[in-house]
Design a protein around this motif. Structure first.
Motif, PDB file in Angstrom:
ATOM      1  N   TRP A  33       0.827  -1.192   0.000  1.00  0.00           N
ATOM      2  CA  TRP A  33       0.000   0.000   0.000  1.00  0.00           C
ATOM      3  C   TRP A  33       0.874   1.259   0.000  1.00  0.00           C
ATOM      4  N   SER A  34       0.316   2.332  -0.524  1.00  0.00           N
ATOM      5  CA  SER A  34       0.939   3.644  -0.361  1.00  0.00           C
ATOM      6  C   SER A  34       0.450   4.271   0.946  1.00  0.00           C
ATOM      7  N   LEU A  64      -4.474   2.524  -0.170  1.00  0.00           N
ATOM      8  CA  LEU A  64      -3.836   3.671   0.476  1.00  0.00           C
ATOM      9  C   LEU A  64      -4.097   3.655   1.976  1.00  0.00           C
ATOM     10  N   VAL A  65      -3.047   3.791   2.739  1.00  0.00           N
ATOM     11  CA  VAL A  65      -3.108   3.928   4.192  1.00  0.00           C
ATOM     12  C   VAL A  65      -3.073   5.418   4.528  1.00  0.00           C
ATOM     13  N   VAL A  66      -3.894   5.842   5.490  1.00  0.00           N
ATOM     14  CA  VAL A  66      -3.798   7.206   5.995  1.00  0.00           C
ATOM     15  C   VAL A  66      -3.361   7.153   7.456  1.00  0.00           C
ATOM     16  N   VAL A  67      -2.249   7.814   7.739  1.00  0.00           N
ATOM     17  CA  VAL A  67      -1.690   7.874   9.095  1.00  0.00           C
ATOM     18  C   VAL A  67      -1.883   9.288   9.622  1.00  0.00           C
ATOM     19  N   PHE A 100       3.843  -2.132   8.618  1.00  0.00           N
ATOM     20  CA  PHE A 100       2.728  -2.375   7.704  1.00  0.00           C
ATOM     21  C   PHE A 100       3.246  -2.754   6.317  1.00  0.00           C
ATOM     22  N   PRO A 101       2.425  -3.453   5.530  1.00  0.00           N
ATOM     23  CA  PRO A 101       2.835  -3.841   4.174  1.00  0.00           C
ATOM     24  C   PRO A 101       2.719  -2.673   3.200  1.00  0.00           C
ATOM     25  N   VAL A 102       3.591  -1.684   3.382  1.00  0.00           N
ATOM     26  CA  VAL A 102       3.541  -0.459   2.594  1.00  0.00           C
ATOM     27  C   VAL A 102       4.769  -0.366   1.697  1.00  0.00           C
ATOM     28  N   GLU A 103       4.657   0.475   0.687  1.00  0.00           N
ATOM     29  CA  GLU A 103       5.800   0.766  -0.183  1.00  0.00           C
ATOM     30  C   GLU A 103       6.725   1.716   0.565  1.00  0.00           C
ATOM     31  N   SER A 107       8.335   7.009  -3.584  1.00  0.00           N
ATOM     32  CA  SER A 107       7.267   6.891  -4.577  1.00  0.00           C
ATOM     33  C   SER A 107       5.960   6.384  -3.982  1.00  0.00           C
ATOM     34  N   GLY A 108       6.001   5.915  -2.743  1.00  0.00           N
ATOM     35  CA  GLY A 108       4.793   5.428  -2.089  1.00  0.00           C
ATOM     36  C   GLY A 108       4.323   6.296  -0.944  1.00  0.00           C
TER      37      GLY A 108
END
Length: 248
Positions: A33-34, A64-67, A100-103, A107-108
């Protein structure tokens, strides 16, 4: 979308802190995810975006994750006298990358916010352009450090955080865009309400970028410094980031 509040120990702040996070719960949502770091304003905390907007609904269907961090009243900066909220935010980026499984690449990652958080997003995004590909600001307090709209009653801690002469220094977005290779800058979008008391600051920053021939997506809409405005226009910020992060 799934939602969680996560408590952690911040080495930068030397204390416990918290952030809210919204992330995809559908197993079919592609990974990695971005991440969109969404910053609050001066009088709020990490809970406010979930309490005052439909941010979870606005994200539906995106990988997309929002933190949403807690920036206190620290202007997302390392204070001359006080806490290191910029370092805390960058440490949180590293925590999200590990957990987390994020990029976990520029670029992410995107960053945005409102008012104080709009300033923080632009300042941190410019200063750490190697970490963020996309930056947005709603009603950002972009000119206080530059000496525009001096309002000590709004933030009495301002001098303690920034020192007596912050204009032109590393916390000044106007100076940062001048001092950075324009080819390395993140994509930027700024919006502000036509009845917002920070409108002149946003227009001044827009004009500054125009003079420097730096691309900027800039819009003004009816409205003031209020949650009805921000909830109405955060979907445009999400769409801007989705395009820049290759999610559209």
């Amino acid at each position: 979308m799934a939602f969680a509040t996560i408590n952690y120990f911040s080495k930068a702040l030397r204390k416990a802190s918290s952030f809210n996070i919204v992330f995809p719960e559908d197993a079919d949502t592609p990974r990695p995810w971005s991440v969109f770091y969404l910053l609050h304003g001066l009088s709020d905390d990490h809970t406010i975006w979930m309490r005052r907007t439909s941010i979870e609904r606005h994200l539906a269907g995106l990988p997309l994750v929002v933190v949403m961090p807690d920036g206190g009243r620290g202007w997302y900066s390392n204070a001359v006298e006080g806490d290191a909220y910029e370092d805390d935010l960058l440490g949180l980026v590293d925590l999200i990358d590990r957990t987390f499984p994020v990029e976990a690449e520029r670029s992410g990652r995107a960053i945005g916010g409102l008012s104080m958080g709009g300033y923080g997003a632009v300042k941190v995004g410019l200063k750490h352009h190697d970490r963020f590909a996309s930056v947005t600001s709603h009603s950002g307090a972009l000119g206080f450090v530059h000496g525009l709209g001096d309002r000590p009653e709004i933030s009495p801690e301002f001098n303690r955080i920034f020192g007596p002469e912050p204009s032109g220094g590393p916390e000044d977005p106007f100076a940062l865009v001048e001092q950075t290779d324009h080819g390395l800058l993140p994509k930027m979008r700024i919006d502000c309400g036509t009845d917002d008391f920070l409108l002149d600051q946003n227009r001044a920053f827009r004009d500054h970028l125009d003079r420097l021939e730096i691309p900027l997506e800039y819009e003004e809409f009816p409205g003031g410094h209020e949650w009805s405005y921000w909830d109405a226009h955060v979907p445009e910020a999400i769409e801007f980031h989705a395009r820049n992060l290759g999610l559209r």
